[in-house]
Design a protein around this motif. Structure first.
Motif, short mmCIF file in Angstrom:
data_model
loop_
_atom_site.label_atom_id
_atom_site.label_comp_id
_atom_site.label_asym_id
_atom_site.label_seq_id
_atom_site.Cartn_x
_atom_site.Cartn_y
_atom_site.Cartn_z
N ARG A 33 0.84 -1.21 0.00
CA ARG A 33 0.00 0.00 0.00
C ARG A 33 0.87 1.26 0.00
O ARG A 33 0.63 2.20 -0.75
N TRP A 34 1.93 1.26 0.81
CA TRP A 34 2.84 2.42 0.82
C TRP A 34 3.42 2.66 -0.57
O TRP A 34 3.53 3.79 -1.02
N THR A 35 3.81 1.58 -1.23
CA THR A 35 4.42 1.72 -2.55
C THR A 35 3.49 2.48 -3.49
O THR A 35 3.91 3.34 -4.26
N VAL A 36 2.20 2.14 -3.39
CA VAL A 36 1.22 2.79 -4.27
C VAL A 36 0.95 4.23 -3.81
O VAL A 36 0.89 5.15 -4.63
N GLN A 37 0.81 4.42 -2.50
CA GLN A 37 0.58 5.78 -1.99
C GLN A 37 1.70 6.72 -2.40
O GLN A 37 1.45 7.83 -2.86
N ILE A 38 2.94 6.26 -2.25
CA ILE A 38 4.08 7.11 -2.59
C ILE A 38 4.15 7.33 -4.10
O ILE A 38 4.48 8.41 -4.58
N ALA A 39 3.80 6.29 -4.85
CA ALA A 39 3.80 6.43 -6.31
C ALA A 39 2.79 7.49 -6.73
O ALA A 39 3.06 8.30 -7.64
N LEU A 40 1.65 7.53 -6.07
CA LEU A 40 0.64 8.55 -6.38
C LEU A 40 1.23 9.93 -6.09
O LEU A 40 1.08 10.86 -6.88
N ASP A 41 1.92 10.06 -4.95
CA ASP A 41 2.53 11.35 -4.60
C ASP A 41 3.59 11.76 -5.61
O ASP A 41 3.73 12.93 -5.94
N LEU A 42 4.35 10.78 -6.08
CA LEU A 42 5.44 11.08 -7.02
C LEU A 42 4.94 11.16 -8.46
O LEU A 42 5.70 11.53 -9.35
N GLY A 43 3.70 10.78 -8.69
CA GLY A 43 3.15 10.79 -10.05
C GLY A 43 3.71 9.69 -10.92
O GLY A 43 3.89 9.87 -12.13
N VAL A 44 3.99 8.53 -10.32
CA VAL A 44 4.54 7.41 -11.10
C VAL A 44 3.44 6.36 -11.31
O VAL A 44 2.85 5.88 -10.34
N PRO A 45 3.15 6.01 -12.56
CA PRO A 45 2.11 5.01 -12.80
C PRO A 45 2.58 3.59 -12.48
O PRO A 45 3.22 2.95 -13.30
N VAL A 46 2.23 3.12 -11.28
CA VAL A 46 2.56 1.73 -10.91
C VAL A 46 1.26 0.91 -10.91
O VAL A 46 0.88 0.30 -9.93
N SER A 47 0.60 0.91 -12.07
CA SER A 47 -0.74 0.32 -12.14
C SER A 47 -0.76 -1.16 -11.77
O SER A 47 -1.72 -1.63 -11.16
N GLY A 48 0.30 -1.88 -12.11
CA GLY A 48 0.32 -3.32 -11.79
C GLY A 48 0.39 -3.55 -10.29
O GLY A 48 -0.30 -4.41 -9.75
N ILE A 49 1.23 -2.77 -9.61
CA ILE A 49 1.34 -2.91 -8.16
C ILE A 49 0.03 -2.49 -7.51
O ILE A 49 -0.47 -3.13 -6.59
#
Ligand code: NBP
Length: 477
Positions: free
Chosen positions: A265-281
């Motif tokens: 969940r953190w990986t996705v939350q931080i990705a959202l903050d950084l604007g990185v599309p980690v759609s698979g995760i």
């Protein structure tokens, strides 16, 4: 003061890490909030090496040679702060606190800054491999001040896992929270890998009609090829396991609601903050969450689905090969997304993380260890500033070869109503990245229409707005 390193927090992870240091010839001071654990450790495993048991924080600190190296292996969050507060006042400038728990990298940044002001080196250290890894060699991701690695690094290199080429699965990842950040993304990738494997299993079962035992054999075969990895190996073990009480496949007696501890969940939350599309995760995290909504699933049981069309034996065998292609292509995409997040975090926080080195230390010890990581390392070795793993020639070619099967698998999944959010998200990401034009142009038009948010043009520099409510002429914004 005779111990070269100390470990406080002696639950499964701390105990095994302490034993690992001792088995490698280091004298280890051991301490735990509840002293009984300390004594049990020394009683049971004292013969494995040199342990110095300490009951109090003072004794523990006094047992360590200077500069002190003190590893914390307690529950992440408040317990870590409590332990730091207890020990920091007893330490001297130049001493080192190493947090091996699963801390959030933002906490690590905060702690590193506070301790730096007291002259204490704080090393946020990601550790992967579970309890077995901690004992026999984990993959270790230490961050913190570079100079702390000069004295700590050789010890970590000794206790870490070794890759097939013999190199230790540890490197100085970068300053402050870099190590815990990379550990977080490791876990996010682990979620995605597990989800993709789960989808492959479900397709082999529900579309191809194989039994869990047959699927275990298929995974065993895959494990001899390019998918060779720890997770594929244990998948075969789990699928071939038969429940002793019922005689049924183990996988059929386990409640199908997946749990999570939070690093995905953190990986996705931080990705959202950084604007990185980690759609698979993200799909992997959501899939676990969906599985846990028992009442919602129960209420949805009667909803319409497609008619099942069974496959012949030959069709099933051909389909299994296609699933392997789809799994491999999707895996390339999830690692592409994960490495993008590491690169973005590195950029945001000025960590200067070497992506090739990160893939190298994941080759052994950790949960996502795989032959595949050698190829990622090779891709970054060939070009350190690779914009994306998909831009690597080898991966691009492998996806080109896999894509027809990948699409066929998703068509079959859709036709038969088997959910494959991971495979589908990966393919959508791939198709979106390679697209000449995206509907984002239309999105920009809509935004300009309802909110005068302006847009850029393909043929001229500048920002523009169309007078949608007026004569629809264009003005410079
Ligand atoms: P736990 O996460 O279950 O933590 C138990 C330890 O924390 C015990 O030693 C306990 O002491 C201590 N502790 C607690 Br709880 N609150 C404390 C406090 N306020 N002050 C001092 N000590 C306190 O242990 P674990 O499963 O061994 O994991 C340790 C760390 O490693 C965690 O951060 C975990 O996320 C991370 N990690 C775990 C794995 C894994 O596979 N399990 C893998 C990688 C990383 P007590 O004995 O006195 O209660």
């Amino acid at each position: 003061s005779s111990a070269q390193i100390g470990v406080t927090g002696l639950a499964v992870m701390g105990r095994n890490l302490a034993r690992n240091f001792a088995r490698n010839g280091y004298a280890v001071a051991v301490h735990n909030r509840t002293p009984a654990r300390t004594h049990t450790l020394v009683e049971e495993f004292g013969h494995e090496g040199t342990f110095v048991a300490a009951e109090t924080a003072k004794e523990f600190v006094a047992a360590l040679e200077r500069p002190r190296r003190l590893v914390i292996m307690v529950k992440a969050g408040e317990p870590t702060d409590a332990v730091i507060e207890e020990f920091a006042p007893l330490l001297e400038p130049g001493d080192m606190i190493i947090d091996g728990g699963n801390a959030h990298f933002a906490d690590t940044r905060r702690r590193e800054k506070a301790l730096r002001e007291q002259g204490i080196h704080f090393v946020g250290m990601g550790v992967s491999g579970g309890e077995e890894g901690a004992l026999h060699g984990p993959s270790i991701m230490p961050g913190g001040p570079r100079e702390s690695y000069d004295s700590l690094g050789p010890m970590l290199e000794k206790i870490s896992a070794k890759a097939k080429d013999g190199s230790p699965c540890v490197t100085h990842v970068g300053p402050d929270g870099a190590g815990h950040f990379v550990k977080m993304v490791h876990n996010g990738i682990e979620y995605a890998d597990m989800q993709l494997i789960g989808e492959a299993y479900q397709l082999l079962r529900d579309v191809a009609g194989y039994t869990p035992a047959q699927i275990a054999e298929i995974f065993r075969t895959w494990n001899t090829g390019r998918l060779d990895s720890y997770l594929i190996e244990i998948t075969a073990e789990v699928l071939s396991h038969v429940d002793a009480a019922t005689g049924k496949p183990f996988v059929d007696v386990v409640v199908d609601q997946a749990e999570q501890k939070g690093t995905g969940r953190w990986t996705v939350q931080i990705a959202l903050d950084l604007g990185v599309p980690v759609s698979g995760i993200a799909e992997a995290v959501f899939a676990r969450s969906l599985s846990g909504h028992a009442a919602l699933r129960e209420a949805s049981r009667g909803l319409a689905g497609p008619k099942a069309t069974p496959m012949s034996e030959a069709e099933a065998a051909a389909f299994a090969d296609r699933v392997e292609q789809a799994l491999y292509a999707s895996k390339i995409v999830s690692y592409t997304q994960g490495f993008h997040e590491v690169a973005a975090g590195s950029e945001e926080y000025g960590w200067n993380i070497d992506l090739g080195a990160v893939s190298a230390i994941w080759r052994g010890g950790c949960i996502i260890r795989a032959a595949f990581l050698d190829r990622i390392r090779a891709a970054y070795d060939a070009r350190a500033d690779l914009p994306s793993l998909l831009s690597d020639e080898t991966f691009a070619r492998e996806i080109a070869d896999a894509q027809d099967d990948w699409r066929e698998v998703l068509i079959a999944a859709t036709r038969q109503g088997v959910p494959t959010p991971g495979f589908a998200a990966a393919l959508a990401y791939y198709d979106a990245l390679r697209a000449e034009r995206l509907p984002a142009a239309l999105t920009q038009g809509q935004r300009d229409y309802f909110g005068a948010h302006t847009y850029r043009r393909t043929d001229r520099d500048g920002s523009f707005h169309t007078l949608w409510g007026g004569d629809r002429s264009e003005v410079s914004a």
